[in-house]
Design an enzyme around this catalytic site. Structure first.
Site, PDB file in Angstrom:
ATOM      1  N   HIS A  74       0.740   5.174   6.551  1.00  0.00           N
ATOM      2  CA  HIS A  74       0.865   5.497   5.128  1.00  0.00           C
ATOM      3  C   HIS A  74       1.255   6.959   4.888  1.00  0.00           C
ATOM      4  O   HIS A  74       0.800   7.845   5.615  1.00  0.00           O
ATOM      5  CB  HIS A  74      -0.449   5.191   4.405  1.00  0.00           C
ATOM      6  CG  HIS A  74      -0.821   3.748   4.458  1.00  0.00           C
ATOM      7  ND1 HIS A  74      -1.691   3.248   5.408  1.00  0.00           N
ATOM      8  CD2 HIS A  74      -0.418   2.696   3.710  1.00  0.00           C
ATOM      9  CE1 HIS A  74      -1.809   1.938   5.224  1.00  0.00           C
ATOM     10  NE2 HIS A  74      -1.046   1.581   4.206  1.00  0.00           N
ATOM     11  N   ASP A 113      -3.528   7.253  10.062  1.00  0.00           N
ATOM     12  CA  ASP A 113      -3.348   5.873  10.515  1.00  0.00           C
ATOM     13  C   ASP A 113      -1.956   5.626  11.072  1.00  0.00           C
ATOM     14  O   ASP A 113      -1.664   4.557  11.616  1.00  0.00           O
ATOM     15  CB  ASP A 113      -3.672   4.877   9.405  1.00  0.00           C
ATOM     16  CG  ASP A 113      -2.773   5.029   8.174  1.00  0.00           C
ATOM     17  OD1 ASP A 113      -1.748   5.737   8.248  1.00  0.00           O
ATOM     18  OD2 ASP A 113      -3.111   4.440   7.126  1.00  0.00           O
ATOM     19  N   SER A 143       0.802  -1.224   0.000  1.00  0.00           N
ATOM     20  CA  SER A 143       0.000   0.000   0.000  1.00  0.00           C
ATOM     21  C   SER A 143       0.833   1.271   0.000  1.00  0.00           C
ATOM     22  O   SER A 143       0.363   2.318  -0.450  1.00  0.00           O
ATOM     23  CB  SER A 143      -0.940   0.000   1.206  1.00  0.00           C
ATOM     24  OG  SER A 143      -0.221  -0.212   2.408  1.00  0.00           O
ATOM     25  N   GLY A 180      -2.366  -4.102   1.010  1.00  0.00           N
ATOM     26  CA  GLY A 180      -2.564  -5.324   1.769  1.00  0.00           C
ATOM     27  C   GLY A 180      -1.677  -6.478   1.367  1.00  0.00           C
ATOM     28  O   GLY A 180      -1.712  -7.541   1.998  1.00  0.00           O
ATOM     29  N   ASN A 236       3.346  -5.509   5.749  1.00  0.00           N
ATOM     30  CA  ASN A 236       2.144  -6.244   6.149  1.00  0.00           C
ATOM     31  C   ASN A 236       2.491  -7.549   6.859  1.00  0.00           C
ATOM     32  O   ASN A 236       1.751  -7.989   7.750  1.00  0.00           O
ATOM     33  CB  ASN A 236       1.257  -6.512   4.934  1.00  0.00           C
ATOM     34  CG  ASN A 236       0.586  -5.242   4.441  1.00  0.00           C
ATOM     35  OD1 ASN A 236       0.026  -4.478   5.213  1.00  0.00           O
ATOM     36  ND2 ASN A 236       0.660  -4.998   3.139  1.00  0.00           N
TER      37      ASN A 236
END
Length: 208
Positions: free
Chosen positions: A183, A180, A34, A71, A99
């Site tokens: 990112h 978040d 991502s 993801g 991830n």
């Protein structure tokens, strides 16, 4: 008259074909999760788009292709290498592992998968830039140290170009990370492209 027509047609074909060939540019693939895909951003705000702008401005005539998948784990990366190779890239920036770490996957599996990705790209004679990343501090110092070490170990094993910490310049400025905490923002993506640019330039040929 028929001879004249054939010569004229051949000449016109060459005129049409030449610009098409001239427009073709070698491919640089940004291959990752991502962070590469530009989660939460517009396509032109992700770091591959920022890298394209920087390369164009510096006179490097490469086409940057964003092959990021939100993801995606290193297991997904292994499965996706054939699709990347079909693009016939000259250079691939590999950015995976985040991830895996966030999900607490076994580090030996992450290492094995990244090793397989680099091995496949190496076998295809593709230049590789491996981007290292880290994890939030709550994952524990030992786990994080081992996780970060995977990238260093594999870069040395495969003799790839290497950025040990992709976020090293992002963490120095405000407004570079989304809410978040993971990112990059559009501003952060510009900084990521700037972090990669000096190493990318070593791998590319100016004017091509």
């Amino acid at each position: 008259m028929d001879v004249f027509r054939r010569v004229l047609v051949s000449f016109l074909v060459l005129i049409v074909a030449f610009p098409a060939r001239a427009a073709e540019r070698p491919v640089l693939v940004c291959f990752g999760d991502s962070i590469t895909a530009g989660y939460g951003l517009q396509p032109n705000e992700a770091y591959p788009a920022a890298l394209q702008r920087k390369l164009d401005a510096a006179g490097y005539h490469y086409k940057v292709v964003n092959e990021g998948t939100s993801g995606a784990t290193t297991k997904d990366a292994v499965a996706s290498v054939p699709a990347v190779l079909r693009l016939k890239p000259q250079v691939v920036i590999v950015e995976f592992g985040g991830n895996d770490g966030l999900r607490g996957l076994p580090l030996d599996v992450t290492r094995k998968n990244l090793d397989a990705v680099l091995t496949q790209l190496e076998a295809a004679h593709v230049k590789v830039l491996l981007a290292g990343i880290t994890l939030p501090p709550n994952y524990g110092a030992d786990y994080i140290r081992t996780f970060e070490g995977i990238f260093k170990e594999l870069a040395a094993k495969h003799h790839t170009a290497f950025v040990p910490m992709l976020y090293k310049d992002v963490i120095k400025q405000q407004g570079t990370i989304q809410a978040d905490g993971i990112h990059p923002t559009a501003k952060g993506s510009e900084i990521l492209a700037g972090t990669l640019m000096p190493i990318v330039r070593v791998l590319l040929k100016r004017g091509k």
